[in-house]
Write an enzyme that holds these catalytic residues in place. Structure first.
Site, PDB file in Angstrom:
ATOM      1  N   ARG A  42       0.813  -1.245   0.105  1.00 18.37           N
ATOM      2  CA  ARG A  42      -0.007  -0.083   0.061  1.00 18.37           C
ATOM      3  C   ARG A  42       0.884   1.051   0.030  1.00 18.37           C
ATOM      4  NH1 ARG A  42      -5.281  -0.668   1.408  1.00 18.37           N
ATOM      5  NH2 ARG A  42      -5.516   1.404   2.021  1.00 18.37           N
ATOM      6  N   GLU A  49      -7.173  -8.846 -25.045  1.00 19.67           N
ATOM      7  CA  GLU A  49      -5.796  -9.188 -24.019  1.00 19.67           C
ATOM      8  C   GLU A  49      -5.943 -10.397 -23.000  1.00 19.67           C
ATOM      9  OE1 GLU A  49      -3.822  -6.114 -21.730  1.00 19.67           O
ATOM     10  OE2 GLU A  49      -6.001  -5.227 -21.301  1.00 19.67           O
ATOM     11  N   HIS A  71     -16.911   1.896 -44.377  1.00 21.58           N
ATOM     12  CA  HIS A  71     -15.610   1.908 -45.367  1.00 21.58           C
ATOM     13  C   HIS A  71     -14.817   0.646 -45.291  1.00 21.58           C
ATOM     14  CE1 HIS A  71     -16.486   6.171 -46.189  1.00 21.58           C
ATOM     15  NE2 HIS A  71     -16.943   6.068 -44.841  1.00 21.58           N
ATOM     16  N   ASN A  74      -4.262   7.064   7.229  1.00 16.64           N
ATOM     17  CA  ASN A  74      -4.384   6.879   5.963  1.00 16.64           C
ATOM     18  C   ASN A  74      -5.512   7.621   5.175  1.00 16.64           C
ATOM     19  OD1 ASN A  74      -5.979   4.002   4.093  1.00 16.64           O
ATOM     20  ND2 ASN A  74      -4.685   5.759   3.294  1.00 16.64           N
ATOM     21  N   GLY A  75      -5.112   8.486   4.295  1.00 17.06           N
ATOM     22  CA  GLY A  75      -6.209   8.993   3.637  1.00 17.06           C
ATOM     23  C   GLY A  75      -5.809  10.693   3.470  1.00 17.06           C
ATOM     24  N   GLU A 114     -11.053   0.627 -25.927  1.00 13.78           N
ATOM     25  CA  GLU A 114     -10.716  -0.164 -24.776  1.00 13.78           C
ATOM     26  C   GLU A 114     -11.396  -1.340 -24.676  1.00 13.78           C
ATOM     27  OE1 GLU A 114      -8.284   0.328 -22.939  1.00 13.78           O
ATOM     28  OE2 GLU A 114      -8.865  -0.625 -21.125  1.00 13.78           O
ATOM     29  N   LYS A 174      -9.614  -5.020 -24.044  1.00 11.71           N
ATOM     30  CA  LYS A 174      -9.756  -5.722 -23.097  1.00 11.71           C
ATOM     31  C   LYS A 174     -10.013  -7.213 -23.364  1.00 11.71           C
ATOM     32  CE  LYS A 174      -8.201  -3.925 -20.459  1.00 11.71           C
ATOM     33  NZ  LYS A 174      -7.748  -2.712 -20.170  1.00 11.71           N
ATOM     34  N   TRP A 218       2.637   6.203   1.514  1.00 13.28           N
ATOM     35  CA  TRP A 218       2.711   6.565   0.150  1.00 13.28           C
ATOM     36  C   TRP A 218       2.357   8.087  -0.031  1.00 13.28           C
ATOM     37  CZ3 TRP A 218       0.380   2.938  -4.083  1.00 13.28           C
ATOM     38  CH2 TRP A 218       1.106   3.098  -5.297  1.00 13.28           C
TER      39      TRP A 218
HETATM   40  C1  AGP Z   1      -3.922  -2.430 -20.673  1.00 20.26           C
HETATM   41  O1  AGP Z   1      -4.749  -3.390 -20.279  1.00 20.26           O
HETATM   42  C2  AGP Z   1      -2.573  -3.176 -21.092  1.00 20.26           C
HETATM   43  N1  AGP Z   1      -2.090  -4.134 -19.902  1.00 20.26           N
HETATM   44  C3  AGP Z   1      -1.650  -2.158 -21.764  1.00 20.26           C
HETATM   45  O2  AGP Z   1      -2.026  -1.969 -23.091  1.00 20.26           O
HETATM   46  C4  AGP Z   1      -0.938  -1.117 -20.692  1.00 20.26           C
HETATM   47  O3  AGP Z   1      -2.158  -0.174 -20.666  1.00 20.26           O
HETATM   48  C5  AGP Z   1       0.003  -0.273 -21.464  1.00 20.26           C
HETATM   49  O4  AGP Z   1       1.209  -1.148 -21.520  1.00 20.26           O
HETATM   50  C6  AGP Z   1       0.521   0.786 -21.003  1.00 20.26           C
HETATM   51  O5  AGP Z   1       0.770   0.716 -19.612  1.00 20.26           O
HETATM   52  P1  AGP Z   1       1.125   1.962 -18.598  1.00 20.26           P
HETATM   53  O6  AGP Z   1      -0.391   2.715 -18.340  1.00 20.26           O
HETATM   54  O7  AGP Z   1       1.567   1.412 -17.409  1.00 20.26           O
HETATM   55  O8  AGP Z   1       1.965   2.879 -19.316  1.00 20.26           O
END
Ligand code: AGP
Length: 616
Positions: free
Chosen positions: A37, A495, A511, A110-111, A488, A492, A84
């Site tokens: 943390r 990956e 197109h 913390n906060g 995005e 997701k 942190w």
């Molecule tokens: C996101 O799900 C990926 N694992 C990857 O695209 C990531 O966003 C990218 O490598 C950038 O990472 P960062 O934000 O730590 O720079």
């Protein structure tokens, strides 16, 4: 290079009141379990024979322990902290525990105390002397005042907490009442543990499980007094006693780390309302610093990779719409080729990186710095390389993201970009005060909307994911700012489920991409109500008439979209389109997650990927 703004407030707190034995040894071990943390400084305070003992320093717990030896602090009662940095750079003075003018209390926290400037001024005017630059220290002096007026430790802490705005999990010890700890929480986690040899508190449950499986989860607004014999809980606001039952935890430490979720990714998806809520507390001064740099520049590039790049795309739209600023989003790996010859002293680079260590992004920054550009950054990891290279940086408050697929860091990045755009819009006279106020209010309400959305769509999205988990390919389509959401969503899915997916601006699909459409091809449309909806519906129909299966994410009362869709995922109505990606991406994250699980993949550790990509 020194950064002018730093914002991050995770931190771990831990403490115990023992029947016998060394509190310090137990706290030291507990803090190590909480080190994820925060690890820029740490410290312990114990109470023994009417005296407070404090050891603290800068660095990781092991490093400080080697120098100071935490374990020889005397006493059965104590508190500890691993930090942190939020307010005040990492240093021995800014490390917790903090104490008051006369050594009456030690406090770990913390906060973020939002009104600490004002409180500090008032306390200094009364003669209190501050030793640190932290927001936390105001708590010590406020409690000191109460004790000097003759209040009990509990009453003094309660009165101090009532003066604070912001968030806290806090614990206080005092040699005046040596066998107890007063602790409390508001929007930061705090859990009690009941063991054979005493009572414990911790920022999270996993750090307690080596001591006990009996836990008491405190609620927001609870204050607890713990002693070796047990605990009592009351409400901070009115002192009303409350019953917080003891729960027997059957989780293994590993399960507990995941908060009972089967994977970190799912936990992190569900943590998003809190991550965004915390992130929206970024102090104005840091945003103002960024605004000044942007206003003083003639070119602005938004630079990042992967998911962070998608946040740049949405951010560029926000800056254009809300502040009439032309910000070019560009992939870090392409930056030098496309823009290298355009950089000068009037250029600003706003770099986004959850890890702060992505090599492509760091390379783009270094190149820009060599040419005299200004560098701003948004990251989730304080102390990461990007913070050292930036003139101004802001930390997202997402907490550690363990799943390789970025989720809560993405929505937290969007929250900061929205805040920045709104502030610039007002400063530049693009937004009227009333319009700004309404959008700011809508932004502050986003965490609640995310909460509703998560509460409503989980099971539905799971069932959709199960039906499409073996589709060979997906399209994700939208217009305007939600092109970023579409990209995005596709990333997701790709990956973690390994299903081929493409995100596209919906207007572009005719197109070329439409050629792939045949019966049953899944097309996910993101259709917020707003400017783009009318034209998007036309794109939905183009796909539908060619046999595509339409999965739409739209406002829950949008009957027209529902009628066009095989599967309809409704999100709460009324969100301004410019903020919609922060919520609309959530069902897409869930879709990817459940598809990955249905295919037997580990969503936390997708093949061939790493959490931070440190090669170019
Ligand atoms: C996101 O799900 C990926 N694992 C990857 O695209 C990531 O966003 C990218 O490598 C950038 O990472 P960062 O934000 O730590 O720079």
């Amino acid at each position: 290079m020194s950064a002018k703004g730093a914002y991050q407030g995770l931190c771990g707190i831990f403490g115990c009141t023992l029947i016998n034995g060394s509190a310090a040894i137990i706290i030291h071990e507990g803090l190590k379990k909480l080190e994820y943390r925060g690890y820029d400084s740490a410290g312990l305070a114990t109470v023994h024979e009417g005296k407070l003992y404090v050891k603290k320093g800068k660095g990781k717990i092991d490093e400080i322990h080697r120098l100071l030896n935490f374990d020889d602090l005397p006493g059965h009662v104590g508190i500890g902290h691993t930090r942190w940095a939020t307010h005040g750079a990492p240093s021995p003075q800014n490390a917790h525990p903090h104490s008051d003018c006369h050594g009456l209390v030690a406090v770990v926290h913390n906060g973020i105390i939002e009104n600490f400037h004002q409180l500090k001024e008032e306390l200094e005017a009364k003669g209190h002397v501050f030793k640190s630059r932290t927001d936390t220290e105001v708590i010590c002096h406020l409690v000191e005042e109460g004790l000097e007026e003759g209040l009990s430790l509990k009453e003094a802490v309660k009165r101090a907490l009532l003066k604070l705005s912001g968030s806290f999990a806090v614990a206080v010890v005092s040699p005046l009442e040596p066998d107890k700890i007063v602790c409390a929480r508001k929007e930061c986690p705090l859990v009690l543990g009941l063991g054979e040899n005493g009572t414990f508190f911790s920022s999270d449950l996993p750090a307690l499980l080596w001591l006990t499986n009996k836990a008491v989860f405190l609620y927001d607004g609870d204050l607890a007094v713990i002693s070796p014999q047990g605990y009592s809980v009351e409400r901070i606001e009115n002192g009303e006693p409350v019953d917080r039952a003891v729960e027997l935890v059957s989780w293994s430490p590993e399960q507990a780390e995941k908060g009972g979720f089967p994977h970190f990714m799912l936990k992190e998806i569900y943590e998003q309302p809190q991550a965004v809520r915390n992130t929206l507390r970024a102090p104005r001064s840091y945003l103002e610093n960024m605004c000044s740099v942007i206003e003083g520049s003639s070119k602005l590039y938004l630079v990042a990779c992967g998911t962070s790049y998608h946040a740049c795309l949405a951010g560029s739209y926000m800056l254009s719409r809300l502040a009439a600023i032309d910000a070019k989003p560009i992939l870090a790996s392409e930056f030098s080729e496309w823009c290298g010859n355009l950089i000068d002293e009037k250029t600003t680079l706003l770099a986004l990186s959850q890890s702060g260590e992505t090599a492509d992004t760091l390379d783009a920054i270094k190149m820009a710095l060599e040419k005299g550009a200004k560098v701003l950054s948004i990251t989730n990891v304080m102390g990461s390389s990007i913070t050292r290279l930036s003139h101004v940086y802001i930390g997202t408050q997402a907490g550690p993201e363990v799943g390789v697929a970025a989720t809560k860091t993405f929505t937290s990045q969007l929250a900061i970009l929205a805040q920045l755009s709104l502030m610039l819009g007002l400063r530049r006279g693009i937004l009227e005060a009333e319009e700004h106020r309404a959008l700011q209010e809508a932004l502050l309400n986003v965490p609640k909307v995310m909460d509703f959305c998560l509460g409503n769509v989980g099971q539905l999205v799971k069932s959709i994911a199960l039906r499409y988990a073996y589709a060979p390919s997906f399209y994700f389509l939208s217009r305007g700012i939600n092109v970023a959401t579409a990209l995005e969503g596709a990333l997701k899915l790709k990956e973690i489920s390994y299903i081929h997916a493409e995100g596209y601006p919906a207007g572009e699909s005719k197109h070329g991409p439409i050629a792939l459409i045949e019966e049953g091809f899944p097309c996910v449309f993101i259709v917020p109500k707003g400017e783009v909806r009318g034209r998007l519906l036309g794109n939905v129909m183009e796909m539908k008439t060619r046999g595509a299966s339409i999965i739409s994410v739209a406002e829950e009362d949008d009957e027209e979209v529902k009628a066009f869709s095989q599967d309809f995922i409704g999100v709460p109505s009324g969100l301004p389109e410019v903020l919609s990606p922060i919520v609309y991406v959530v069902p897409l994250q869930l879709l990817a997650y459940y598809a990955a699980v249905a295919r037997g993949n580990d969503p936390d550790k997708p093949r061939n990927l790493a959490k931070s990509v440190t090669v170019t």
